[in-house]
Design a protein around this motif. Sequence first.
Motif, PDB file in Angstrom:
ATOM      1  N   ASP A 111      -3.885  10.590  26.359  1.00 25.39           N
ATOM      2  CA  ASP A 111      -3.176  12.056  26.749  1.00 25.39           C
ATOM      3  C   ASP A 111      -3.936  13.199  26.802  1.00 25.39           C
ATOM      4  OD1 ASP A 111      -0.912  10.266  26.835  1.00 25.39           O
ATOM      5  OD2 ASP A 111      -0.214  11.226  24.979  1.00 25.39           O
ATOM      6  N   VAL A 112      -5.034  12.958  26.117  1.00 24.97           N
ATOM      7  CA  VAL A 112      -6.055  14.410  26.210  1.00 24.97           C
ATOM      8  C   VAL A 112      -6.450  14.555  27.329  1.00 24.97           C
ATOM      9  CG1 VAL A 112      -6.628  13.899  23.715  1.00 24.97           C
ATOM     10  CG2 VAL A 112      -8.112  12.960  25.537  1.00 24.97           C
ATOM     11  N   SER A 113      -6.602  13.878  28.338  1.00 24.42           N
ATOM     12  CA  SER A 113      -7.168  14.040  29.642  1.00 24.42           C
ATOM     13  C   SER A 113      -6.401  15.149  30.231  1.00 24.42           C
ATOM     14  CB  SER A 113      -7.258  12.860  30.623  1.00 24.42           C
ATOM     15  OG  SER A 113      -7.315  13.238  31.855  1.00 24.42           O
ATOM     16  N   ILE A 114      -7.070  16.238  30.673  1.00 25.86           N
ATOM     17  CA  ILE A 114      -6.616  17.282  31.398  1.00 25.86           C
ATOM     18  C   ILE A 114      -7.067  17.661  32.766  1.00 25.86           C
ATOM     19  CG2 ILE A 114      -6.055  18.746  29.294  1.00 25.86           C
ATOM     20  CD1 ILE A 114      -8.633  20.255  29.957  1.00 25.86           C
ATOM     21  N   PRO A 115      -6.365  18.083  33.619  1.00 26.28           N
ATOM     22  CA  PRO A 115      -6.664  18.161  35.045  1.00 26.28           C
ATOM     23  C   PRO A 115      -7.999  18.953  35.289  1.00 26.28           C
ATOM     24  CG  PRO A 115      -4.711  19.735  34.697  1.00 26.28           C
ATOM     25  CD  PRO A 115      -4.891  18.828  33.542  1.00 26.28           C
ATOM     26  N   ILE A 116      -9.053  18.647  35.945  1.00 24.51           N
ATOM     27  CA  ILE A 116     -10.462  19.048  36.145  1.00 24.51           C
ATOM     28  C   ILE A 116      -9.993  20.740  36.524  1.00 24.51           C
ATOM     29  CG2 ILE A 116     -10.276  18.104  38.778  1.00 24.51           C
ATOM     30  CD1 ILE A 116     -13.179  18.629  36.548  1.00 24.51           C
ATOM     31  N   ALA A 117      -9.030  21.068  37.332  1.00 26.29           N
ATOM     32  CA  ALA A 117      -8.901  22.386  37.715  1.00 26.29           C
ATOM     33  C   ALA A 117      -9.033  23.533  36.731  1.00 26.29           C
ATOM     34  CB  ALA A 117      -7.387  22.601  38.313  1.00 26.29           C
ATOM     35  N   ILE A 118      -8.396  23.051  35.461  1.00 28.81           N
ATOM     36  CA  ILE A 118      -8.870  24.032  34.420  1.00 28.81           C
ATOM     37  C   ILE A 118     -10.191  24.339  33.882  1.00 28.81           C
ATOM     38  CG2 ILE A 118      -8.049  24.590  31.966  1.00 28.81           C
ATOM     39  CD1 ILE A 118      -5.395  23.163  32.405  1.00 28.81           C
ATOM     40  N   PRO A 119     -11.041  23.286  33.674  1.00 33.41           N
ATOM     41  CA  PRO A 119     -12.289  23.703  33.382  1.00 33.41           C
ATOM     42  C   PRO A 119     -13.355  24.164  34.551  1.00 33.41           C
ATOM     43  CG  PRO A 119     -12.119  21.336  33.302  1.00 33.41           C
ATOM     44  CD  PRO A 119     -10.868  22.061  33.153  1.00 33.41           C
ATOM     45  N   SER A 120     -12.610  23.711  35.733  1.00 24.94           N
ATOM     46  CA  SER A 120     -13.488  24.144  36.900  1.00 24.94           C
ATOM     47  C   SER A 120     -13.195  25.834  37.158  1.00 24.94           C
ATOM     48  CB  SER A 120     -13.267  23.386  38.133  1.00 24.94           C
ATOM     49  OG  SER A 120     -11.908  23.486  38.545  1.00 24.94           O
ATOM     50  N   ILE A 121     -11.995  26.188  37.101  1.00 20.21           N
ATOM     51  CA  ILE A 121     -11.502  27.661  37.190  1.00 20.21           C
ATOM     52  C   ILE A 121     -12.304  28.441  35.985  1.00 20.21           C
ATOM     53  CG2 ILE A 121      -9.899  29.261  37.105  1.00 20.21           C
ATOM     54  CD1 ILE A 121      -9.761  27.382  39.571  1.00 20.21           C
ATOM     55  N   LEU A 122     -12.385  27.968  34.760  1.00 19.48           N
ATOM     56  CA  LEU A 122     -13.097  28.640  34.014  1.00 19.48           C
ATOM     57  C   LEU A 122     -14.710  28.578  34.431  1.00 19.48           C
ATOM     58  CD1 LEU A 122     -11.769  29.779  31.257  1.00 19.48           C
ATOM     59  CD2 LEU A 122     -12.587  27.675  30.037  1.00 19.48           C
ATOM     60  N   GLY A 123     -14.993  27.602  34.914  1.00 19.60           N
ATOM     61  CA  GLY A 123     -16.421  27.655  35.074  1.00 19.60           C
ATOM     62  C   GLY A 123     -16.874  28.583  36.228  1.00 19.60           C
ATOM     63  N   THR A 124     -15.938  28.917  37.177  1.00 19.86           N
ATOM     64  CA  THR A 124     -16.074  29.902  38.197  1.00 19.86           C
ATOM     65  C   THR A 124     -16.102  31.237  37.756  1.00 19.86           C
ATOM     66  OG1 THR A 124     -15.060  28.445  39.774  1.00 19.86           O
ATOM     67  CG2 THR A 124     -15.490  30.617  40.619  1.00 19.86           C
ATOM     68  N   ILE A 125     -15.193  31.423  36.672  1.00 13.04           N
ATOM     69  CA  ILE A 125     -15.150  32.948  36.108  1.00 13.04           C
ATOM     70  C   ILE A 125     -16.312  32.855  35.294  1.00 13.04           C
ATOM     71  CG2 ILE A 125     -13.852  34.306  34.631  1.00 13.04           C
ATOM     72  CD1 ILE A 125     -11.305  32.767  35.322  1.00 13.04           C
ATOM     73  N   LEU A 167     -16.258  32.731  26.060  1.00 12.33           N
ATOM     74  CA  LEU A 167     -15.824  31.923  27.235  1.00 12.33           C
ATOM     75  C   LEU A 167     -16.710  30.522  27.354  1.00 12.33           C
ATOM     76  CD1 LEU A 167     -14.686  34.115  29.979  1.00 12.33           C
ATOM     77  CD2 LEU A 167     -13.295  32.909  28.621  1.00 12.33           C
ATOM     78  N   VAL A 168     -17.901  30.707  27.276  1.00  9.46           N
ATOM     79  CA  VAL A 168     -18.956  29.587  27.706  1.00  9.46           C
ATOM     80  C   VAL A 168     -18.326  28.522  26.452  1.00  9.46           C
ATOM     81  CG1 VAL A 168     -21.344  28.682  27.217  1.00  9.46           C
ATOM     82  CG2 VAL A 168     -20.684  30.868  28.515  1.00  9.46           C
ATOM     83  N   ILE A 169     -18.133  28.815  25.295  1.00 12.51           N
ATOM     84  CA  ILE A 169     -17.777  27.844  24.124  1.00 12.51           C
ATOM     85  C   ILE A 169     -16.425  27.342  24.382  1.00 12.51           C
ATOM     86  CG2 ILE A 169     -17.281  27.701  21.845  1.00 12.51           C
ATOM     87  CD1 ILE A 169     -19.682  29.431  21.393  1.00 12.51           C
ATOM     88  N   LEU A 170     -15.634  27.859  24.939  1.00  8.66           N
ATOM     89  CA  LEU A 170     -14.176  27.619  25.182  1.00  8.66           C
ATOM     90  C   LEU A 170     -14.421  26.497  26.313  1.00  8.66           C
ATOM     91  CD1 LEU A 170     -11.250  28.453  24.398  1.00  8.66           C
ATOM     92  CD2 LEU A 170     -11.221  29.875  26.557  1.00  8.66           C
ATOM     93  N   PHE A 171     -15.126  26.880  27.359  1.00 10.90           N
ATOM     94  CA  PHE A 171     -15.415  25.928  28.483  1.00 10.90           C
ATOM     95  C   PHE A 171     -16.008  24.616  27.872  1.00 10.90           C
ATOM     96  CE2 PHE A 171     -18.642  24.467  31.713  1.00 10.90           C
ATOM     97  CZ  PHE A 171     -17.852  24.243  32.654  1.00 10.90           C
ATOM     98  N   VAL A 172     -17.050  24.532  27.057  1.00 14.94           N
ATOM     99  CA  VAL A 172     -17.602  23.469  26.840  1.00 14.94           C
ATOM    100  C   VAL A 172     -16.677  22.731  26.080  1.00 14.94           C
ATOM    101  CG1 VAL A 172     -19.591  22.538  25.225  1.00 14.94           C
ATOM    102  CG2 VAL A 172     -20.061  24.609  26.768  1.00 14.94           C
ATOM    103  N   LEU A 173     -15.761  23.355  25.172  1.00 17.01           N
ATOM    104  CA  LEU A 173     -14.841  22.461  24.401  1.00 17.01           C
ATOM    105  C   LEU A 173     -13.858  21.705  25.180  1.00 17.01           C
ATOM    106  CD1 LEU A 173     -14.162  24.602  21.489  1.00 17.01           C
ATOM    107  CD2 LEU A 173     -15.387  22.872  21.562  1.00 17.01           C
ATOM    108  N   ILE A 174     -13.747  22.386  26.334  1.00 24.47           N
ATOM    109  CA  ILE A 174     -12.537  21.762  27.315  1.00 24.47           C
ATOM    110  C   ILE A 174     -13.172  20.987  28.235  1.00 24.47           C
ATOM    111  CG2 ILE A 174     -10.861  22.449  29.338  1.00 24.47           C
ATOM    112  CD1 ILE A 174     -10.307  25.054  27.709  1.00 24.47           C
ATOM    113  N   LEU A 175     -14.265  20.988  28.799  1.00 23.09           N
ATOM    114  CA  LEU A 175     -15.097  20.259  29.791  1.00 23.09           C
ATOM    115  C   LEU A 175     -14.884  18.466  29.697  1.00 23.09           C
ATOM    116  CD1 LEU A 175     -16.329  20.606  32.374  1.00 23.09           C
ATOM    117  CD2 LEU A 175     -18.729  20.398  31.063  1.00 23.09           C
ATOM    118  N   PRO A 176     -15.044  18.061  28.615  1.00 23.48           N
ATOM    119  CA  PRO A 176     -15.090  16.639  28.450  1.00 23.48           C
ATOM    120  C   PRO A 176     -13.746  16.013  28.714  1.00 23.48           C
ATOM    121  CG  PRO A 176     -16.196  17.481  26.556  1.00 23.48           C
ATOM    122  CD  PRO A 176     -15.678  18.574  27.253  1.00 23.48           C
ATOM    123  N   PHE A 177     -12.708  16.808  28.446  1.00 18.73           N
ATOM    124  CA  PHE A 177     -11.343  16.328  28.529  1.00 18.73           C
ATOM    125  C   PHE A 177     -11.126  16.340  30.192  1.00 18.73           C
ATOM    126  CE2 PHE A 177     -11.259  18.129  24.190  1.00 18.73           C
ATOM    127  CZ  PHE A 177     -10.952  17.013  23.682  1.00 18.73           C
ATOM    128  N   GLY A 178     -11.659  17.161  30.867  1.00 23.61           N
ATOM    129  CA  GLY A 178     -11.420  17.308  32.357  1.00 23.61           C
ATOM    130  C   GLY A 178     -12.291  16.288  32.859  1.00 23.61           C
TER     131      GLY A 178
END
Lengths: 311, 311, 311, 311, 311
Positions: free
Chosen positions: B41-55, B216-227
């Motif tokens: 269940d921990v998998s999240i849509p790639i859209a979330i980290p990718s948007i964070l990455g663009t920002i 924001l970078v740390i938030l992104f890193v924490l979310i990325l593997p799940f995406g």
Amino acid sequence: MLLKENIPISYLFGQIKTQIFWLTIYSTSVYLMHTFLNFEDVSIPIAIPSILGTIISLLLAFRSNQAYDRWWEARILWGRIVNDSRSFARQVISFIDNSYDESDKSDMKKRMINRQIAWCHSLSQHLRGLNAHKAYKDYVSIEEANGLNNVDHVPLNLMDQHANDLRLLLRLGWINEYQQVKMDETLSKFSDSMGGCERIKNTVFPMTYSVYIHFLVILFVLILPFGLIEFFGVFQIPLVVAISSSFFLIEKMAIHLQDPFENKPSDTPTTAISKTIEKNLKELLKECMENSEIQNSNLPISNKSLAFYIL
Amino acid sequence: MLLKENIPISYLFGQIKTQIFWLTIYSTSVYLMHTFLNFEDVSIPIAIPSILGTIISLLLAFRSNQAYDRWWEARILWGRIVNDSRSFARQVISFIDNSYDESDKSDMKKRMINRQIAWCHSLSQHLRGLNAHKAYKDYVSIEEANGLNNVDHVPLNLMDQHANDLRLLLRLGWINEYQQVKMDETLSKFSDSMGGCERIKNTVFPMTYSVYIHFLVILFVLILPFGLIEFFGVFQIPLVVAISSSFFLIEKMAIHLQDPFENKPSDTPTTAISKTIEKNLKELLKECMENSEIQNSNLPISNKSLAFYIL
Amino acid sequence: MLLKENIPISYLFGQIKTQIFWLTIYSTSVYLMHTFLNFEDVSIPIAIPSILGTIISLLLAFRSNQAYDRWWEARILWGRIVNDSRSFARQVISFIDNSYDESDKSDMKKRMINRQIAWCHSLSQHLRGLNAHKAYKDYVSIEEANGLNNVDHVPLNLMDQHANDLRLLLRLGWINEYQQVKMDETLSKFSDSMGGCERIKNTVFPMTYSVYIHFLVILFVLILPFGLIEFFGVFQIPLVVAISSSFFLIEKMAIHLQDPFENKPSDTPTTAISKTIEKNLKELLKECMENSEIQNSNLPISNKSLAFYIL
Amino acid sequence: MLLKENIPISYLFGQIKTQIFWLTIYSTSVYLMHTFLNFEDVSIPIAIPSILGTIISLLLAFRSNQAYDRWWEARILWGRIVNDSRSFARQVISFIDNSYDESDKSDMKKRMINRQIAWCHSLSQHLRGLNAHKAYKDYVSIEEANGLNNVDHVPLNLMDQHANDLRLLLRLGWINEYQQVKMDETLSKFSDSMGGCERIKNTVFPMTYSVYIHFLVILFVLILPFGLIEFFGVFQIPLVVAISSSFFLIEKMAIHLQDPFENKPSDTPTTAISKTIEKNLKELLKECMENSEIQNSNLPISNKSLAFYIL
Amino acid sequence: MLLKENIPISYLFGQIKTQIFWLTIYSTSVYLMHTFLNFEDVSIPIAIPSILGTIISLLLAFRSNQAYDRWWEARILWGRIVNDSRSFARQVISFIDNSYDESDKSDMKKRMINRQIAWCHSLSQHLRGLNAHKAYKDYVSIEEANGLNNVDHVPLNLMDQHANDLRLLLRLGWINEYQQVKMDETLSKFSDSMGGCERIKNTVFPMTYSVYIHFLVILFVLILPFGLIEFFGVFQIPLVVAISSSFFLIEKMAIHLQDPFENKPSDTPTTAISKTIEKNLKELLKECMENSEIQNSNLPISNKSLAFYIL
């Protein structure tokens, strides 16, 4: 003043504590509604808040760029005040030659350099909207201080006193005509720096832009929980708070940076800079007084002794 | 100093080796949890980290732009110090004419040009927070060095010595009034460059912005593997490390560039530039000494011989 | 030099032919593996390479912006050299008045203007790392050329020769004191332009940034075929080559633009500019010589004839 | 010249009518193939063209920014020509004093101001690659026009004539030494503006960047119909034309703006600006002539009458 | 003038009330059609309007950046007018020395400073396209006002009057030659600021860019409801109005900012700035008059009394 030491994380988030409070309430409510009231339908595709987020971050980046430019320009202007104050002191000390005749020019040099220090302090007060009349008392003579009592724009009138002294120096023959014009040029530079600071102080950043961005940020915050709830459940709450806080923080920072003369921690450190100028100028003056005593005791210096002195 | 040769890939990644270590641990843990503990269940849509990455990349691009501007401005200021030092040496050599009277002006020229070299070296030390008193010993006379012993701001006082020498030159009649004012203008340029460097050194880059981006970078890193885990499985680990490293690297680079006077490899190469100035000025001085000897041996030069000399 | 005519498409792609070759091999392999070995699973969502593409294009856009700024600044500096060379020639011609006494000043004017041409050519060679000693032979006298033989920094020493001539002119009374100072100002401008070019030449663009972007581009290229293969099949190959080539091309362009003095086609056209300066200055000199002959034949010119001349 | 009135929508789209024609043909073909030949498979996910669109708009935005900067710089340079022409006329009128002796200086003033007008017109022609020899005939004397007949760079030689007149004025005693140097400074500013325009004219915008963007735009246009056809059917045709036209239009605009001296409607309006300068300078000259007549009739003016005049 | 107080939210939205009206009608119609006429098929993927939104916000951000730059440049130019007016007044007061001879120079000082105020007011009117002849009546003598009656470019002619007065001052011996040249330099600065404002006023922002963006915004607004209707139903209406309004607002703001001299609330506050200059200059003049009376009563001042005065 922005120093590494005095901006802890707690301070940063303290700036937006009201927003954090309401964000927590709001995102918790959405979570509770979604979970217990079965408002399943409220979930919206993540694409909508994320696109809004990209647009906002683009606009915020541009805006903080412009706010940063105002802040950095204010810093450059005060940097110029430092440079020109040092150059002015150097000109006062080296253009007014102690040995043209036997009179002692040290008092005049002291008077002008002290007035320059007074100008820096009073400009600092003037820009922050404080009473500029307090700032010069310690640096100018009582007569001059009295003459400034009823004056509206203190730094402008101090500059005028400088110009009057230059005229006096020329009339006394203590400086020549080129030196007067050159030192007047330095006064024009002070006038430019002062006017530049006043321009930043008095020109409001275009409100439309700020209001528009704030409006979009709020729209984004309102929509965000509905976009995240499907994937994150209860973890939606900290995520909403974290992402929204970032936008509020960067918006706040832009607001602080764009007005660098408002008695806030992110201000241009005009008081500290004025003190540095005071320290530098007093050191130069002290050196000059010591040299002057040596030279005065050696007077008259013939061409020959000068030639000896340089070897 | 940034040279092509001395920044190998290993150096670059060495800068963020701690981060790479923890990133590997973290992404491996996520992979293990996902595979063996069936945390599907921990998998999240790639859209979330990718948007964070663009920002983040938008904000990082702006930030590294501003850091680059500071670094480039520091380089421009030292470029100006090179230009103005050469111009000052040219003025010392060509304004002070050897043939007005029979006295030898070479010592004075040497003294001023050597003091200019001393100024460059001591400014370099002063900006890096090192002892500026060591830097001038080899270039100024013992008397002058003693006079500077108790001084707080060495480069500022060296400039003042220059100004004193200009006054002396005017009094001796070795330069005229326009030349004094013109050379004083060059001193003002040195003052501007010095003050500009001090401004960059002393003005901290707005902390809010840095903290916000880091957060924001740390938030992104924490979310990325799940995406990424859904699509890449075990290959998620190197991908997470690679993408996150990029963000940490570019953030690190911005931090290095924004403070160019801190004894780091990305610093403005003030020592090397000072040495170049020393080399250039000594070559000019040597040429001047040789010419001077020729001219002195030919003295007195009549108008006629001068006319002959130019043909 | 960047001219419309000499950059055909074939040249552009010739720059990255190695990359195009390997890209074709790589994307073909992916296609073959996917089709014949049934590696269906390797397909990844298009979102991943596309987000990476957006991030890279953002960073590349910023980087090429900074590279463009360096290139444009180099061009501006050489534009200033053109302007100041013309102004210097105008000052040489109009400040040195032929009619103060009966001596002919044409040789002096010719000497200084030719030395200015020599300076441009030798600076051009100096910046490209070529032998600057070859460049001045045709323009200065044999004595002056010999004097420059052992010199390290040719353009700097030529400037010093200019300054020496200005002193000579002042001593001869052919220019007045203000004119000397004004022409020395023009020499300072040359010093600034020269130093600016050397700064661009000697300052390496921050390597971290370049390496980081290159690293991301390669990551992107490796991932891209897996993202496109599902939708395009065999058409994936030209698409991968086309999109990847674009990124390599723009990266290449940034590398070329950021170092404008390296004997490459995108260099600042210093040789062509020096030739333009030579042409302009020789035309001015020719006009001046012709006028000079007319005026010399009319000598002495009384105030009355001058008044007549202006009508 | 870019005026609100003369750029109707029809003009704008007229610029890209060929592209619009082929876009319509191409998107209609795709529609027909898709509908009647059942090429259902050609549909591709909208993500691919949209990502390409984002990348292109980012690059186009940067490129039009740089093209805009060139155009705006050209405008600033001509703005400076206006300012400096006015300042030069003011200096001609006020520095040359009618009352030093009894001779009439009006003809000299007229000659110099008219030559300045000639310079503006001939620079305008020179920059557009037209015959600059036609432009000065109406403003300079026949003798001067003849002297310019064989000249290659007309504006440069007109500047030299100005400098010659300044020398003449100094020799006649109609201006003093400081005034000559000051007016020569104004001539140097004209030289800077002229050289700046030539730099923009002669420096080609980096071709690689342009070719690369054009290449991406065409790739995008080719892919776009396949991305839209699934959702829009026949409405795909106008959408493709509209979106693609936007990209072609903004690319076209960048091409126009980046070369502001090419006889196109988006050019810097050098002819109109030259006429404005002519109008302003003639007004100043007319005022001066009238005042001169009044003053001449009152000659000699004693100090007393001057004192009276100012009250 | 942009003040915090006078831009309420209602004003902001008042600017685009027509657009808001039609947006509401349009999005309601789409909603009604979708719900009651079962036009289910009209729904399009959110990706299409969102990508269009990203592209538009990128272009709008760049455009408002350039509009902001024009607005800020206009503000800087008027800031310079403030600085230079103060410097000019300082020069008038301190260069013209009351004690060279016994005549009273106060009237001359008053005349020049008042004319400077007149110049600011008339430039303000001139730039806004209003009658500049009304603006100077209160500040110049009747004779001078009559002389300006038929003049086309009022501020340019006032500058010329300044220059004439400088010539008069030099002839009277009230200023020396360096001071005339220096004050003429200040007049050149006024000429530069005036010309800069006229450049911004007369140069239309490239229409192509504006039309292109407006065209894309309308396309976006037409498509948006179809993208949102699937997820939001009736809530689509306020969302469409809110998002579209943002784009219209920011476009409007750019249009206002790009033309800062058009009698709009976002204009550069030239009237208020002129009043500030008037206030500052009158204060300086008043101080000067008071000092002058004191000094006149003490005349003649011997060198000794001057020496006393400075202590």
